[in-house]
Design a protein around this motif. Sequence first.
Motif, PDB file in Angstrom:
ATOM      1  N   TYR A  77       0.840  -1.202   0.000  1.00  0.00           N
ATOM      2  CA  TYR A  77       0.000   0.000   0.000  1.00  0.00           C
ATOM      3  C   TYR A  77       0.875   1.252   0.000  1.00  0.00           C
ATOM      4  O   TYR A  77       2.030   1.190   0.439  1.00  0.00           O
ATOM      5  N   PRO A  78       0.298   2.390  -0.473  1.00  0.00           N
ATOM      6  CA  PRO A  78      -1.076   2.499  -0.964  1.00  0.00           C
ATOM      7  C   PRO A  78      -1.244   2.266  -2.448  1.00  0.00           C
ATOM      8  O   PRO A  78      -2.347   2.036  -2.911  1.00  0.00           O
ATOM      9  N   ASP A  79      -0.118   2.285  -3.215  1.00  0.00           N
ATOM     10  CA  ASP A  79      -0.261   2.360  -4.667  1.00  0.00           C
ATOM     11  C   ASP A  79       0.542   1.334  -5.458  1.00  0.00           C
ATOM     12  O   ASP A  79       0.572   1.408  -6.686  1.00  0.00           O
ATOM     13  N   GLY A  80       1.219   0.405  -4.788  1.00  0.00           N
ATOM     14  CA  GLY A  80       1.957  -0.617  -5.523  1.00  0.00           C
ATOM     15  C   GLY A  80       3.079  -0.096  -6.389  1.00  0.00           C
ATOM     16  O   GLY A  80       3.407  -0.695  -7.428  1.00  0.00           O
ATOM     17  N   THR A  81       3.710   0.986  -5.977  1.00  0.00           N
ATOM     18  CA  THR A  81       4.821   1.532  -6.759  1.00  0.00           C
ATOM     19  C   THR A  81       6.075   0.694  -6.548  1.00  0.00           C
ATOM     20  O   THR A  81       6.198  -0.070  -5.575  1.00  0.00           O
ATOM     21  N   THR A  83       8.928   1.828  -5.647  1.00  0.00           N
ATOM     22  CA  THR A  83       9.536   2.280  -4.400  1.00  0.00           C
ATOM     23  C   THR A  83       8.873   1.636  -3.199  1.00  0.00           C
ATOM     24  O   THR A  83       9.552   1.209  -2.246  1.00  0.00           O
ATOM     25  N   GLN A  84       7.548   1.548  -3.204  1.00  0.00           N
ATOM     26  CA  GLN A  84       6.840   0.920  -2.087  1.00  0.00           C
ATOM     27  C   GLN A  84       7.152  -0.565  -1.988  1.00  0.00           C
ATOM     28  O   GLN A  84       7.276  -1.094  -0.882  1.00  0.00           O
ATOM     29  N   PHE A  85       7.293  -1.255  -3.115  1.00  0.00           N
ATOM     30  CA  PHE A  85       7.704  -2.659  -3.060  1.00  0.00           C
ATOM     31  C   PHE A  85       9.109  -2.781  -2.463  1.00  0.00           C
ATOM     32  O   PHE A  85       9.382  -3.663  -1.633  1.00  0.00           O
TER      33      PHE A  85
END
Length: 436
Positions: free
Chosen positions: A72-76, A78-80
């Motif tokens: 979360y929140p957007d599966g980017t 960077t978030q991964f």
Amino acid sequence: MIKKFFSVLVLLCGLVLASSIHLSESASAQAGDPVFVGAGDIANCSSTKDEATAKLLDGIAGTVFTIGDNVYPDGTTTQFTDCYAPTWGRHKDRTKPSVGNHDYHTTGAAGYYTYFGAAASPLDSNCKSNCRGYYSYNLGAWHIIALNAEIDHAVGSVQEKWLRSDLAANKTACTLAYWHEPRFSSGQHGNATGVQPFWQALYDYGADVVLNGHDHTYQRFAPQNPSGQADPKGTREFVVGTGGAGLYSFLTNQPNTEVRNNTTWGVIKLTLHATSYDWQFIPIAGQTFTDSGSSNCVAASTLPTATRTPTSGPTSTRTATPASNTMHIGDLDGLSTAQGTKWTATVTITVHDANHNPVANATVTGKWSNGATGTVSCTTNSNGQCTVSKTGIRKGKSSVTFTVNNVTRATFTYVSANNHDPDGDSNGTRIIVHKP
């Protein structure tokens, strides 16, 4: 950075605890039947519950699955890298993922497909965005199917036809499928009726277990048919949206609910025996709710006639018409060849019985349209195949269409609703042949 540092500490603690608490469990799982463990709705850099569920995985051997909304929140990307990788990501090499709607907040779910690579869409080659995202594999005696509810999955779609073809080609005694949105749920999102084609196909072929996330709760349903009617030979659904995201409240109580909980994070562990399975919901440290049980698989000998149209109302059952009494189109293949200033269209037709065995001596009738005219017929050989051709088509015609009108053979009933095409180049009843 704080989350990454904290995750290192959690990992070290988890490894120590795993060596003392789960050593016997891991050794047993490796030596016995396959273990399939996971959850959905998982990682967020502002939460620590994903570290807690990842710690559970540290002590459980086997194959890890995810059921969407991996980060979360957007599966980017960077978030991964910053949020998923330090927790569940340490089990990436043994993970069979599936995608969720939050993963698609990034265009084409590019972060998801880039992070998981070939594991996310093995039917594509080097795909990084807008990939198919559905695939299947075998685990022990079980056939496992990961689906993508975020792309077209309506009846007749490429994915739905692939699913039916895959099920027909893998008639194991036990089958499990997983994707993000649940067909049945008492949570905030409720019933996702759009995935009915998945359920109908799985039910038609005797699938045993469906795993979903999306609603951040744990729910176990009794075996049921696609219309939500209790059926001892139906499919059992588990909703396991408890991988780390904030939990949801229950708004309803759906029929056939056996167990539900919305206060506990954790994972579900399935032990896959040859003709049965055990399940266990395992809570994170400090929480006590759990759920466990066992069930037999729907025997392969009871596989029904595949039906492409969902049965509505309470009358849907798994009662099958005997294979010797029904037949359908199992494949349509088109070929075009040039002949001077004109060209010829040829269609090869394959007729199958309900168990997808070839039917010989069946008479197929059909018609040409959209650039050609005429009614034709042919009789299938021992491979269940016959061909029809249309010659003398003008080069100005870019394509012609062939449509099956009927199939006849003594003692058989033609069920056109079961027509399909594993290649996906037709709908099983109608095919377009393009000029060479």
